[in-house]
Write a protein that holds these residues in place. Structure first.
Motif: not given
Length: 184
Positions: A60-75
């Motif tokens: 839904q956020a993507l559809k609304l044009g929001k900038h969507v971010y998800l985490p990547v564990c680095l260590d």
């Protein structure tokens, strides 16, 4: 004591009745809130099977044009970065079996202005503190950036008090299936 409580709360979460209905109500409360509406950037997490399902809200956020971010564990020491996705197809299996952005296809966030961070938790207390999985990723992250933070929680996993340590960071809001709680 904290580990035993975490295991007890995890068992309680696995036994949630009407999970799909409650997940939908929690996500509806989030998506209909001014907190969500006012944010340009949304930092989600990719939910696991027994967590509150975030995938519908990500779509839904993507559809609304929001900038969507998800985490990547680095260590394994609690360091993570967030990467922008344009589609759920850009996720792959990552640390701890959690789906993460493919960093070869996605760009790392460089500015947290007007960002809303959706924070996972096994349980939350009424003062905004959470019982996480014990690795400290979100507490380290929230202590290093200025974002509005929201915990998603089932009503039955909202408790009076949780054991705390000096590194724990409270969220600004808690969204349950019945209400939104602003933490003062």
């Amino acid at each position: 004591m904290k580990k035993e409580l975490r295991n007890q709360l995890l068992r309680k979460r696995k036994a949630i009745v009407d999970k799909y209905k409650k997940d939908s109500a929690i996500i509806d409360n989030l998506l209909c809130s001014s907190i969500f509406d006012n944010a340009q950037k949304i930092l989600f997490y990719a939910s696991l099977e027994d967590e509150i399902d975030t995938f519908g809200s990500i779509r839904q956020a993507l559809k609304l044009g929001k900038h969507v971010y998800l985490p990547v564990c680095l260590d394994k020491n609690g360091k993570m970065d967030f990467y922008k996705i344009n589609s759920l197809d850009q996720l792959k299996s990552g640390s701890f079996g959690v789906r993460e952005p493919d960093i070869c296809q996605c760009s790392r966030i460089d500015n947290y202005d007007n960002a809303l961070c959706i924070v996972p938790g096994v349980a939350f207390d009424k003062t905004g503190y959470r019982m996480g999985y014990g690795k400290g990723y979100y507490d380290r992250f929230l202590s290093s950036v200025s974002v509005v933070s929201v915990g998603l929680c089932y009503d039955e996993l909202l408790v009076d008090n949780l054991p705390l340590n000096e590194y724990d960071i409270a969220v600004n809001f808690i969204v349950t299936e019945s209400r939104i709680i602003k933490i003062s």
